[in-house]
Design an enzyme around this catalytic site. Structure first.
Site, short mmCIF file in Angstrom:
data_model
loop_
_atom_site.label_atom_id
_atom_site.label_comp_id
_atom_site.label_asym_id
_atom_site.label_seq_id
_atom_site.Cartn_x
_atom_site.Cartn_y
_atom_site.Cartn_z
N ARG A 34 0.28 -1.22 -0.38
CA ARG A 34 0.05 0.37 -0.60
C ARG A 34 0.89 0.95 0.05
O ARG A 34 0.33 2.27 -0.51
CB ARG A 34 -0.97 -0.29 1.89
CG ARG A 34 -1.94 -0.89 1.34
CD ARG A 34 -2.87 -0.92 1.91
NE ARG A 34 -3.87 -2.24 2.11
CZ ARG A 34 -5.02 -1.93 2.83
NH1 ARG A 34 -5.24 -1.34 4.18
NH2 ARG A 34 -6.42 -3.39 3.16
N ASP A 136 -15.92 8.69 11.25
CA ASP A 136 -14.80 7.35 10.96
C ASP A 136 -13.44 8.64 10.77
O ASP A 136 -13.61 9.90 10.66
CB ASP A 136 -15.21 6.58 9.42
CG ASP A 136 -13.89 5.76 9.27
OD1 ASP A 136 -14.78 4.52 9.40
OD2 ASP A 136 -12.84 6.07 8.64
#
Length: 266
Positions: A34, A136
């Site tokens: 990633r 979030d």
């Protein structure tokens, strides 16, 4: 470019301090997958150089990008249907007339959970007052949540009647997607919130969903996070965790009434 054990340990501590997530040693390939291209695109020569950059807070946008990339956000519509059945059959029939019924999706990811709740409330409460807040850590997934547009295959778990009433099928260049109806999107508010830090003033809630998040935390962090949410619950309010998560022995102030369903006493 090699990710050394020392560099990986530095990142694990940083991620834990920021988000509470305990990154296992098995996740080292995930970190490489990633972050490598991102690091190279910035002209940096090592993982350690990048980790020190995001740890320094010198570039808040890059720090946020890294947190977004490293936090997993797996979710789907009407996940764990037993919870929605309990909400529909046990909680909602007891809502007092005139009261605003409030629900917090405290790790809302890209919005599927919050919109699932919204569809249910729209059907069962109709024009009676209700509110949903989704929150979030990741700004990336919050942007997706606010847009409310998803690949058509994500509609698989949505009841057909809800699809007809609350969703629009994409056409033309939007073919292969569907979007939550605008009026329903407007009933859900999304806020950025880090469960490891001071939480925004969101008011009191009848129900808090915090599902499939605690599995990433160690016991002290689980205790800290849940205890930080308790002041946001109304007396007799409900707390939903994931079915693979247990609060037994971790938190006082909640009584388990069903698997993964807890209640705050009066």
């Amino acid at each position: 470019m090699k990710l050394t054990d020392q560099e990986f340990d530095f990142l694990r501590k940083l991620l834990y301090d920021v988000s509470g997530i305990s990154l296992s040693t098995e996740k080292k390939p995930l970190v490489i997958g990633r972050l490598t291209r991102r690091i190279e695109s910035l002209g940096l020569t090592s993982y350690g150089e990048y980790f020190r950059l995001i740890a320094s807070k010198a570039d808040p946008d890059e720090r946020q990008w890294a947190m977004d990339a490293l936090t997993t956000n797996e979710t789907y519509f009407f996940r764990e249907p037993q919870h929605f059945a309990f909400l529909s059959e046990t909680i909602l029939p007891r809502v007092a007339a005139g009261e605003t019924f409030r629900v917090w999706s405290a790790a809302s990811s890209s919005g599927e959970e919050a919109y699932s709740i919204a569809m249910l409330l729209a059907e069962r409460l109709g024009k009676r007052p209700w509110e949903i807040v989704g929150s979030d850590l990741s700004t990336k997934v919050l942007a997706k949540a606010r847009r409310g547009q998803y690949p058509i295959e994500r509609a698989e778990k949505i009841p057909p009647s809800y699809l007809r009433s609350f969703c629009l099928k994409g056409t033309g260049d939007q073919e292969g997607t569907f979007m939550i109806e605008a009026w329903l999107r407007q009933r859900v508010r999304f806020e950025q919130a880090n469960l490891m830090e001071a939480l925004p003033k969101l008011g009191l809630f009848d129900v808090i969903f915090l599902r499939n998040v605690l599995i990433y935390f160690d016991p002290p962090t689980k205790r800290k996070v849940v205890n930080s949410l308790l002041p946001f619950m109304k007396p007799n309010g409900y707390f939903f965790s994931g079915h693979s998560e247990s609060l037994t022995g971790l938190v006082e102030g909640l009584t388990q009434i069903k698997p993964a369903i807890y209640r705050k006493p009066t």
